[in-house]
Write a protein that holds these residues in place. Structure first.
Motif, short mmCIF file in Angstrom:
data_model
loop_
_atom_site.label_atom_id
_atom_site.label_comp_id
_atom_site.label_asym_id
_atom_site.label_seq_id
_atom_site.Cartn_x
_atom_site.Cartn_y
_atom_site.Cartn_z
N ALA A 41 -4.09 -22.72 -45.20
CA ALA A 41 -3.91 -22.35 -45.97
C ALA A 41 -4.40 -23.23 -47.09
O ALA A 41 -4.74 -23.22 -48.06
CB ALA A 41 -2.16 -22.50 -46.55
N GLY A 42 -4.77 -24.62 -46.79
CA GLY A 42 -5.24 -25.42 -47.38
C GLY A 42 -6.41 -25.80 -48.40
O GLY A 42 -7.59 -24.24 -47.50
N ASP A 43 -6.97 -25.89 -49.05
CA ASP A 43 -8.45 -25.65 -49.04
C ASP A 43 -9.55 -26.34 -48.49
O ASP A 43 -9.03 -27.64 -48.15
CB ASP A 43 -8.62 -26.00 -51.12
N VAL A 44 -10.72 -25.52 -48.93
CA VAL A 44 -11.89 -26.63 -47.97
C VAL A 44 -13.01 -26.21 -48.75
O VAL A 44 -13.36 -25.49 -48.97
CB VAL A 44 -12.24 -25.60 -46.91
N VAL A 45 -13.33 -27.83 -48.66
CA VAL A 45 -15.04 -27.99 -49.71
C VAL A 45 -16.09 -27.89 -48.27
O VAL A 45 -15.88 -28.98 -47.70
CB VAL A 45 -14.96 -28.74 -50.53
N LEU A 46 -16.88 -27.92 -48.40
CA LEU A 46 -18.35 -27.45 -47.55
C LEU A 46 -19.17 -28.42 -48.13
O LEU A 46 -19.88 -27.90 -49.21
CB LEU A 46 -18.57 -25.93 -46.86
N MET A 47 -20.04 -29.16 -47.24
CA MET A 47 -21.48 -29.88 -47.55
C MET A 47 -22.60 -29.65 -46.70
O MET A 47 -22.16 -28.89 -45.53
CB MET A 47 -20.91 -31.40 -47.60
N THR A 48 -23.25 -30.22 -47.63
CA THR A 48 -24.21 -29.31 -46.15
C THR A 48 -25.91 -29.75 -47.28
O THR A 48 -25.77 -29.71 -48.42
CB THR A 48 -25.03 -28.32 -46.36
N ARG A 73 -1.10 -32.93 -36.61
CA ARG A 73 -0.49 -33.97 -36.89
C ARG A 73 0.13 -34.29 -38.56
O ARG A 73 1.04 -34.75 -38.63
CB ARG A 73 -1.01 -35.21 -36.34
N HIS A 74 -1.02 -33.33 -38.91
CA HIS A 74 -0.20 -33.95 -40.69
C HIS A 74 -1.09 -32.46 -41.22
O HIS A 74 -1.95 -32.06 -41.10
CB HIS A 74 -1.66 -34.71 -41.12
N LEU A 75 -0.18 -32.59 -42.28
CA LEU A 75 0.03 -31.14 -43.33
C LEU A 75 -1.20 -31.58 -44.32
O LEU A 75 -0.73 -32.27 -45.59
CB LEU A 75 1.09 -30.83 -43.87
N TYR A 76 -2.72 -31.07 -44.13
CA TYR A 76 -3.97 -31.73 -45.53
C TYR A 76 -3.73 -30.83 -46.82
O TYR A 76 -3.82 -29.07 -45.72
CB TYR A 76 -4.87 -31.95 -44.88
N ASP A 77 -3.73 -30.96 -47.99
CA ASP A 77 -4.18 -30.82 -48.49
C ASP A 77 -5.40 -29.70 -48.72
O ASP A 77 -5.94 -28.60 -49.05
CB ASP A 77 -3.50 -30.97 -50.20
N LEU A 78 -6.88 -30.49 -48.31
CA LEU A 78 -8.16 -30.35 -48.81
C LEU A 78 -8.66 -30.96 -47.61
O LEU A 78 -8.25 -32.03 -47.06
CB LEU A 78 -8.09 -31.24 -50.02
N ILE A 79 -9.45 -30.02 -47.12
CA ILE A 79 -10.27 -31.23 -45.65
C ILE A 79 -11.98 -30.49 -46.72
O ILE A 79 -12.39 -29.87 -47.15
CB ILE A 79 -10.53 -29.84 -44.44
N VAL A 80 -12.21 -31.36 -46.10
CA VAL A 80 -13.41 -31.90 -47.21
C VAL A 80 -14.68 -31.78 -45.71
O VAL A 80 -15.32 -33.06 -44.92
CB VAL A 80 -14.40 -33.27 -47.67
N LEU A 81 -15.96 -30.59 -45.85
CA LEU A 81 -16.08 -30.66 -44.70
C LEU A 81 -17.50 -30.13 -44.12
O LEU A 81 -18.03 -29.29 -45.29
CB LEU A 81 -15.73 -29.36 -43.16
N ASP A 82 -18.11 -31.33 -43.64
CA ASP A 82 -19.95 -30.91 -43.51
C ASP A 82 -19.98 -29.64 -43.38
O ASP A 82 -19.58 -29.18 -41.46
CB ASP A 82 -20.26 -32.61 -42.48
N ILE A 83 -21.06 -28.86 -43.14
CA ILE A 83 -21.39 -27.29 -42.81
C ILE A 83 -21.97 -27.82 -40.63
O ILE A 83 -21.92 -27.61 -40.00
CB ILE A 83 -22.30 -27.10 -42.99
N SER A 85 -4.34 -25.59 -56.55
CA SER A 85 -3.13 -26.56 -55.49
C SER A 85 -2.24 -26.30 -55.84
O SER A 85 -0.25 -25.47 -56.32
CB SER A 85 -3.25 -27.08 -54.57
N ARG A 86 -1.45 -26.55 -57.45
CA ARG A 86 -0.38 -26.66 -58.53
C ARG A 86 0.21 -25.34 -58.81
O ARG A 86 0.71 -25.51 -58.57
CB ARG A 86 -1.38 -27.88 -59.36
N LEU A 87 -0.64 -24.65 -59.18
CA LEU A 87 -0.93 -23.28 -59.65
C LEU A 87 0.09 -22.81 -58.53
O LEU A 87 0.95 -22.24 -58.66
CB LEU A 87 -1.57 -22.84 -60.63
N LEU A 88 -0.45 -22.73 -57.45
CA LEU A 88 0.00 -21.92 -56.33
C LEU A 88 1.74 -22.47 -56.09
O LEU A 88 1.89 -21.79 -55.58
CB LEU A 88 -1.45 -21.88 -54.89
#
Length: 454
Positions: free
Chosen positions: A85-92, A55-65, A132-135
């Motif tokens: 195409a958005g960035d994903v930051v993984l956490m663990t 439902r939504h176009l997210y720029d970034l996902i902060v995602l637990d492993i 993201s800004r540069l892209l």
């Protein structure tokens, strides 16, 4: 990096999805990001996150492993396959070198080891948003290079009418006001829009032009506002619209009078609420965009004929600037010719031409229905030929205007048909080489009785 940078208002347009099954971590991230980002949504599992992403176009996902059900890495692999195409930051909390390598190979932009500090997460997001800004800027530049058909560095002219228009542009450029540029086709409305952007506080942001007449009516809303996966047949992945790419800068809506009614209604709402809802999405994205519109139509007549919304017309016409046709400022012809020769001589590798008084007089007698765009094409053609080809001198002075007009039309027809023949009848390729739109090529060929071709 000082994480005060993260409070920069440029973060406000960005949206973030946090996926973690630890309530404490979710609460920490939500508090940290809610005041900095435009949208922060949270989910406790992949299964709960997927409907949000549809439902939504997210720029970034902060995602637990480590998540119940599917792991974060498995979902990231699926997202990349589906075109996210958005960035994903993984956490663990259980990281080793192999896990970090696996995360990067899956397409993660960054990797956070729990427990992490506020500064660490903010710095990770800052890197993602800067990328993201540069892209986005690269996308805008590529699109501009591929679509540009009329390239002038600035507004050129010393006539009274042009100086008055330039003075008006200078006065309104520093303001955030929406601007409506009017005038005949080819008078330089995109040039004026670029000048407004360069003189504004948004000069460091992107300038995103779109020709509303060049996009199919069923695709215009997706092009402007973006869409989510599955919004319509062929929407195989989320896509950001041009309002997204213009954030922090200027969106130039050329040929605004060609906008279909449904898109007019949606554009009106965007201008009033400063939020965009992608096609098929239930959520709205805040935007920070200045809108400049342009048209060669009489929008008042279009409103009377009920082809253009009156409320949208008044929303766009906060400030109106009319660019004069070239026939009303013949004193600008020598300046424009010299300007175009300065641009074209190095590109074409040909010598300059001398503009004598007789040639100037004959050019001033011509109406230039295509305005500055036609003049530029004429200068380019003349440089290639090696002379200003205005046709034979008229025998009777009173007939000079008509004779010059006929001669220029004949030269234009001969040149366009020669280019078309060199392209084996491919109208799209010929239009690209000539620097005109495909619609203009079709119109001229139809007038000349040239048969259909690709």
């Amino acid at each position: 990096m000082d994480h005060a940078t993260s409070q920069d208002p440029l973060w406000k347009p960005y949206s973030v999805l946090v996926v973690d099954d630890e309530p404490g971590m979710v609460s920490f991230l939500q508090r940290a990001l809610a005041s900095r980002c435009g949208t922060v949504d949270c989910a406790g599992s992949v299964e709960a996150a997927e409907p949000l992403l549809r439902r939504h176009l997210y720029d970034l996902i902060v995602l637990d492993i480590a998540l119940p059900g599917r792991s974060g890495i498995d979902w990231l692999l699926q997202l990349r396959e589906e075109g996210f195409a958005g960035d994903v930051v993984l956490m663990t909390a259980y990281a080793d070198l192999d896990t970090a390598i696996e995360a990067l190979r899956a397409g993660a932009a960054d990797f956070l080891l729990k427990p992490f500090s506020l500064a660490q997460v903010l710095n990770a997001l800052q890197r993602c948003f800067e990328r993201s800004r540069l892209l986005r800027e690269n996308f805008v530049l590529r699109r501009e290079v591929s679509e540009r058909t009329f390239d002038v560095e600035g507004v050129v002219g010393q006539s009274e009418a042009m100086l008055a228009a330039c003075e008006r542009l200078k006065r309104i450029a520093p303001t955030p006001a929406t601007v409506l540029l009017t005038g005949e086709s080819g008078t330089g409305k995109e040039v004026a829009a670029r000048a407004l952007h360069r003189m504004s506080a948004r000069a460091s942001g992107p300038f995103v032009p779109i020709n509303c007449a060049a996009i199919a009516s069923e695709l215009i809303e997706s092009e402007l506002f973006g869409h989510v996966k599955g919004a319509f047949t062929g929407a195989k992945q989320n896509r950001e619209g041009l309002f997204y790419y213009a954030r922090g800068g200027t969106l130039f809506l050329d040929e605004i009078g060609e906008l279909p009614p449904a898109a007019q209604a949606k554009l009106l709402r965007v201008l009033e609420e400063r939020r965009v809802r992608p096609v098929g999405s239930e959520q709205e994205i805040p935007i920070d965009v200045r809108v400049i519109a342009a048209t060669n139509r009489d929008l008042k007549t279009e409103v009377t004929a009920q082809r253009f919304r009156q409320d949208l017309y008044y929303r766009l016409q906060v400030v109106e600037v009319t660019l004069p046709p070239l026939r009303e400022r013949p004193e600008d012809l020598p300046l424009l010719v010299e300007h175009f020769m300065a641009q074209l001589v190095p590109a074409l590798g040909v010598p300059r031409l001398a503009l004598d008084a007789r040639t100037q007089a004959r050019m001033a007698a011509y109406d230039w229905p295509g305005n500055v765009r036609e003049l530029r094409n004429f200068v380019e053609r003349s440089l290639i030929l090696g002379w200003f080809d205005l046709g034979p001198e008229p025998e009777v002075a009173a007939e000079s205007t008509g004779s010059a007009l006929e001669s220029l039309e004949a030269v234009e027809k001969r040149h366009i048909l020669a280019v078309l023949a060199a392209c084996d009848g491919n109208k799209s390729e010929a239009a690209r080489r000539l620097g005109i739109s495909r619609k203009t090529m079709d119109r001229k060929c139809q007038a000349w009785g040239v048969g259909d071709a690709p």
